[in-house]
Design an enzyme around this catalytic site. Structure first.
Site, short mmCIF file in Angstrom:
data_model
loop_
_atom_site.label_atom_id
_atom_site.label_comp_id
_atom_site.label_asym_id
_atom_site.label_seq_id
_atom_site.Cartn_x
_atom_site.Cartn_y
_atom_site.Cartn_z
N ASP A 88 0.77 -1.14 0.02
CA ASP A 88 -0.04 -0.16 -0.23
C ASP A 88 0.99 1.21 0.12
OD1 ASP A 88 -1.51 2.38 0.50
OD2 ASP A 88 -2.99 0.99 1.76
N HIS A 89 1.01 1.90 -1.16
CA HIS A 89 2.10 2.93 -1.12
C HIS A 89 1.90 4.00 -0.23
CE1 HIS A 89 -1.01 4.96 -3.84
NE2 HIS A 89 -0.49 5.97 -3.56
N HIS A 136 -6.15 2.63 1.94
CA HIS A 136 -5.28 3.54 2.55
C HIS A 136 -5.76 4.17 3.66
CE1 HIS A 136 -3.48 3.26 -1.56
NE2 HIS A 136 -4.39 3.76 -2.26
#
Length: 513
Positions: free
Chosen positions: A203-204, A266
């Site tokens: 999950d960037h 996110h």
């Protein structure tokens, strides 16, 4: 001197910005190497790591995709997406050197023979380049392909390390499942082939410097942790706003929507970092254990409360940055009567000792007034109003995640003059101003962590399923009822009016975008 020490020595001599933790030599196999994610995000991130000597000089990147091209074609295509900014330390030729580490393999994701040929190619590269048998498989492909690639890797014997001294890891992009059932199925498939310690669900958002700074801010500074609870905090707001529309992702967005795309991954990740207890140590197992406790403590959404606690929206025509933009239903590839949500706001509660009674307000949306991702902690008012007649604002602590990474703290101060007048002022920490340069990309951070075997910032199977367990009841409720009259907010606004009512019904208000 062993091979790894030689790599470190070479890196130190050739790069003034030598990475403090250099990587093992390795072979990276990037599935979907001709796709948009690989070109726009992953290849530039790897180039950044190479530029700063965070990749061992002996590494190879093998692009795997269905598009037919030669090695030189792949290098030329990759070169067009690498940044053209001046290289650190005045170094020259690094881009060409990086591109020479890239090679290409044409194969179909469903073809067992392609994986047998891949085995031979990997053995050749490992032998020729002395890569130590270390392999990283990156699945930069559509989610529906994940299980097929994982299954073929297992059947080809590519999931197990080639020796006791070598490692094999796999990075899987979000979305990890379309709902709870599909996430469990995917977890079962992946775990039947790879061990959990080999799996890096990326999950960037968790690679962004301010997200990591949140942990340092909370657990590395004695001044703030005593205040981080229901006694001093009134509420928490987490915003992930975009000014862009769906661009070329209409097909994905039509089936996903903002709840799946942003909240399930996110935004709930940020929530767990804000609310978690201090881990025993800063290592993967301890940190991820505390994060899953938060998700399991969030009060489940009951059917009768969803309509009061969750707001969905879809943008219509409007103006962004002074330019007219179409509504969601006018975007290419979107159905003219689409019920896909491009905005979600919700209120949740973490039912534990620290956060009892403290609401968390979460919102995300496309085509909003400006791009902004932030975590805002709003503190309670002072218990006794000494300065009567003054309209004192609550103190706020804001962690700016993007676009301008930093932390700000607002408090009341007396303005100059003979009278006692108080106004709110802000102390700001800006990452770039403090450290002299902007943060490196989130993908650079996370890929580097994976190669080093550092899993702290990656998701675990139980955490993924816990997040879906929170979101699934909302999705089920939406299926059983028609969407509100869409569109219900103009592009360039702060979102639907109903989202304002969600906060104002509690006597609170959203921070302006």
């Amino acid at each position: 001197m062993d091979a790894h020490s030689a790599d470190v020595a070479e890196a130190t001599q050739t790069d003034a910005y030598y990475c403090e933790v250099p990587s093992d030599p390795c072979l990276i196999v990037m599935f979907g190497a001709s796709g948009d994610l690989a070109r726009r995000k992953l290849l530039p991130a790897l180039y950044d790591l190479a530029l700063h000597s965070c990749l061992a000089p002996r590494f190879r990147l093998l692009g795997f995709a269905r598009t037919g091209m030669r090695d030189d074609d792949f290098r030329k295509s990759a070169g067009e997406f690498l940044p053209k900014a001046e290289e650190p330390g005045g170094a020259s030729g690094k881009k060409e050197d990086f591109l020479q580490h890239l090679q290409y393999f044409k194969g179909d994701y469903d073809d067992p023979d392609a994986y047998q040929q891949l085995v031979k190619r990997l053995e050749e590269l490992d032998r020729e380049r002395q890569l130590g048998g270390n392999r990283l498989f990156y699945l930069a492909v559509p989610p529906e392909v994940y299980m097929r690639i994982v299954e073929h890797l297992g059947k080809a014997g590519l999931a197990k390390p080639v020796s006791d001294k070598a490692w094999t890891r796999v990075i899987i992009e979000k979305p990890f499942g379309h709902d709870g059932a599909s996430a469990r199925e995917l977890n079962e498939k992946v775990l039947s082939v790879f061990d959990e310690s080999q799996i890096y669900r990326i999950d960037h958002y968790l690679g962004k410097e301010t997200v990591q700074n949140l942990l340092v801010f909370r657990f590395g500074n004695g001044i703030f942790e005593p205040l981080w609870n229901r006694n001093y905090i009134d509420h928490v707001q987490i915003t992930a706003a975009e000014s862009l529309g769906v661009e070329n992702r209409a097909a994905f967005y039509e089936s996903a929507g903002a709840l799946r795309d942003m909240i399930q991954s996110h935004v709930l990740q940020l929530t767990s970092l804000v609310a978690m207890e201090a881990p025993a140590t800063f290592e993967a197992t301890s940190v991820r254990n505390e994060k899953i406790k938060v998700l399991q403590s969030i009060r489940p959404f009951a059917t009768e409360t969803i309509w009061k606690s969750v707001v969905r929206g879809q943008y219509g025509p409007g103006n962004v940055d002074g330019k007219p933009v179409p509504g969601y239903r006018q975007e290419p590839g979107v159905k003219r009567d689409s019920a896909a949500e491009t905005f979600v706001a919700l209120k949740l509660h973490v039912d534990n000792w620290r956060w009892s009674g403290v609401p968390f307000y979460l919102r995300t949306g496309k085509r909003l007034a400006r791009p902004l991702t932030e975590i805002a902690i709003r503190f309670r008012q002072a218990p006794h109003r000494v300065f009567r007649g003054e309209n004192l604002e609550e103190n706020s602590l804001v962690l700016n995640i993007q676009p301008d990474e930093g932390i700000s703290l607002s408090f009341g101060a007396k303005s100059p003059g003979a009278q006692m007048h108080i106004q709110s002022v802000t102390m700001d920490f800006q990452y770039k101003r403090a450290f002299g340069s902007g943060p490196r990309s989130a993908y650079s951070t996370l890929i580097n962590d994976c190669i080093r075997g550092e899993a702290t910032l990656f998701d675990r199977a139980d955490s993924v399923e816990a997040a879906w367990a929170l979101v699934d009841p909302i999705l089920d409720a939406w299926k059983s009822a028609s969407a509100p009259p869409f569109p219900n907010y103009p592009a360039g606004s702060d979102g639907p009016r109903a989202a304002d009512d969600l906060a104002s019904s509690d006597g609170r208000r959203w921070r302006a975008l």
